[in-house]
Design a protein around this motif. Structure first.
Motif, short mmCIF file in Angstrom:
data_model
loop_
_atom_site.label_atom_id
_atom_site.label_comp_id
_atom_site.label_asym_id
_atom_site.label_seq_id
_atom_site.Cartn_x
_atom_site.Cartn_y
_atom_site.Cartn_z
N SER A 145 0.83 -1.21 0.00
CA SER A 145 0.00 0.00 0.00
C SER A 145 0.86 1.25 0.00
N LEU A 146 1.97 1.24 0.74
CA LEU A 146 2.90 2.36 0.72
C LEU A 146 3.55 2.49 -0.65
N SER A 147 3.81 1.35 -1.30
CA SER A 147 4.34 1.38 -2.67
C SER A 147 3.35 2.06 -3.61
N LEU A 148 2.08 1.80 -3.40
CA LEU A 148 1.04 2.43 -4.23
C LEU A 148 1.06 3.95 -4.06
N VAL A 149 1.19 4.41 -2.82
CA VAL A 149 1.25 5.85 -2.56
C VAL A 149 2.46 6.47 -3.26
N LEU A 150 3.61 5.82 -3.16
CA LEU A 150 4.82 6.33 -3.80
C LEU A 150 4.70 6.31 -5.32
N SER A 151 4.00 5.32 -5.86
CA SER A 151 3.81 5.24 -7.31
C SER A 151 2.98 6.41 -7.81
N VAL A 152 1.91 6.72 -7.07
CA VAL A 152 1.08 7.87 -7.44
C VAL A 152 1.89 9.16 -7.32
N LEU A 153 2.63 9.30 -6.24
CA LEU A 153 3.45 10.49 -6.04
C LEU A 153 4.47 10.66 -7.16
N ALA A 154 5.10 9.56 -7.58
CA ALA A 154 6.08 9.63 -8.66
C ALA A 154 5.43 10.12 -9.95
N GLY A 155 4.23 9.63 -10.26
CA GLY A 155 3.52 10.08 -11.45
C GLY A 155 3.23 11.56 -11.43
N VAL A 156 2.79 12.07 -10.28
CA VAL A 156 2.50 13.50 -10.14
C VAL A 156 3.77 14.33 -10.32
N LEU A 157 4.85 13.90 -9.72
CA LEU A 157 6.11 14.63 -9.83
C LEU A 157 6.65 14.62 -11.26
N PHE A 158 6.53 13.48 -11.94
CA PHE A 158 6.95 13.42 -13.34
C PHE A 158 6.14 14.38 -14.20
N GLN A 160 4.72 17.09 -13.32
CA GLN A 160 5.07 18.48 -13.03
C GLN A 160 6.50 18.82 -13.43
N GLY A 161 7.24 17.85 -13.94
CA GLY A 161 8.59 18.10 -14.41
C GLY A 161 9.66 17.97 -13.36
N TYR A 162 9.31 17.47 -12.18
CA TYR A 162 10.29 17.25 -11.12
C TYR A 162 10.86 15.83 -11.26
N TYR A 163 11.72 15.64 -12.26
CA TYR A 163 12.16 14.30 -12.61
C TYR A 163 13.02 13.66 -11.52
N ALA A 164 13.90 14.44 -10.90
CA ALA A 164 14.76 13.88 -9.86
C ALA A 164 13.95 13.39 -8.66
N TRP A 165 12.99 14.21 -8.22
CA TRP A 165 12.15 13.81 -7.10
C TRP A 165 11.25 12.64 -7.49
N SER A 216 4.77 16.15 -19.72
CA SER A 216 5.69 17.18 -19.23
C SER A 216 6.67 17.63 -20.31
N LEU A 217 6.87 16.80 -21.34
CA LEU A 217 7.81 17.14 -22.41
C LEU A 217 7.18 17.96 -23.53
N GLN A 218 5.92 18.30 -23.41
CA GLN A 218 5.26 19.07 -24.46
C GLN A 218 5.92 20.43 -24.68
N SER A 219 6.53 20.95 -23.62
CA SER A 219 7.13 22.29 -23.72
C SER A 219 8.44 22.30 -24.48
#
Length: 275
Positions: A145-158, A160-165, A216-219
């Motif tokens: 379940s924690l993996s699921l939360v991190l997976s969603v967070l990673a998608g949001v960060l990607f 928004q262009g925050y690739y490192a995070w 995020s790469l549209q720009s």
């Protein structure tokens, strides 16, 4: 009735095979004579076998009709799920060998064919976290379940262009993906739901991450959304189709177990980006 001495560490495959086979006595080889440590017998023989296993019956023979087995005769050496050959273990438990048994149990839960990060970077920290979870009653599904939360967070960060995070969240997700499977195996705490839950995250979120990257790469000048989507999604889907077709029609153990070069290929390429 299944009877097991509680002062031995059993390979998971031994338990699975004994559950499915009535009329056997499992023996552990010893310097003097084989020692009975487990049995699966009809209910009317349970009391007699309990006395034999506990050492209270010294007649030296088993009830008629029971077959004697050892770990090597009862269990095959190839673990299809873990993609490796390994002899089954049946080891006595004591305080003196507790640490070595923990190491043996954890090592036995690892796949033989995997990526370089999982094989060489994750084992030591994963064993510590797995031990922590086992001691404090944290279940594999809670880790997933924690993996699921991190997976969603990673998608949001990607997106928004925050690739490192985003990559950091994705790597933490892959670390927990290692932990939940090991925790399930070493504690024998696994279920059909947990298996689907874990693999669904592995299957669904990588393309979502790729889609977020494309958005995020549209720009970037000269890179259209449709081109980016076709590039990343098409490659991912094609790869999954190749794996599925190979497993269904050519080799059931999977494309990465076919030849040694295939195992080496997975070792290197699958450790570059979390998938």
């Amino acid at each position: 009735m299944l009877l097991l001495r509680g002062d031995f560490l059993y390979d998971q495959r031994i338990i699975e095979n004994m559950v499915g086979t009535v009329g056997i006595v499992l023996e552990k080889n010893s310097p003097l004579t084989p020692r009975p440590v487990a049995a699966h017998v009809p209910a009317h023989l349970a009391d007699r076998m309990e006395a034999i296993l506990s050492g209270h019956d010294h007649r030296g023979d088993y009830p008629a009709g029971l077959r004697q087995e050892s770990p090597e005769t009862l269990v095959g050496t190839y673990l299809k799920k873990l993609r490796k050959f390994e002899l089954p273990y049946l080891l006595p438990i004591s305080e003196e060998n507790r640490r070595s048994l923990e190491n043996r149990l954890f090592a036995g839960s690892y796949k033989g064919v995997t990526d370089l990060v999982t094989k060489w970077l994750w084992p030591r920290p994963a064993q510590s976290v797995t031990g922590f979870c086992a001691r404090y009653g944290i279940s594999p599904n809670q880790v997933t379940s924690l993996s699921l939360v991190l997976s969603v967070l990673a998608g949001v960060l990607f997106y928004q262009g925050y690739y490192a995070w985003g990559l950091m969240s994705a790597w933490l997700m892959t670390f927990l993906d290692t932990v939940d499977g090991k925790l399930a195996r070493v504690t024998l705490n696994y279920s059909a739901f947990g298996h689907i839950f874990d693999h669904a995250i592995d299957l669904i979120f990588p393309p979502i991450w790729y889609f977020a990257w494309a958005l995020s790469l549209q720009s970037i000048p000269g890179v259209s959304l449709s081109f980016a989507l076709w590039l990343v999604m098409g490659g991912y889907i094609a790869g999954r189709l190749v794996e599925g077709i190979f497993k269904q029609w050519l080799e059931s153990s999977g494309i990465f177990c076919w030849q040694p070069i295939d195992s080496c290929f997975r070792l290197i390429t699958d450790g570059v980006i979390p998938t």
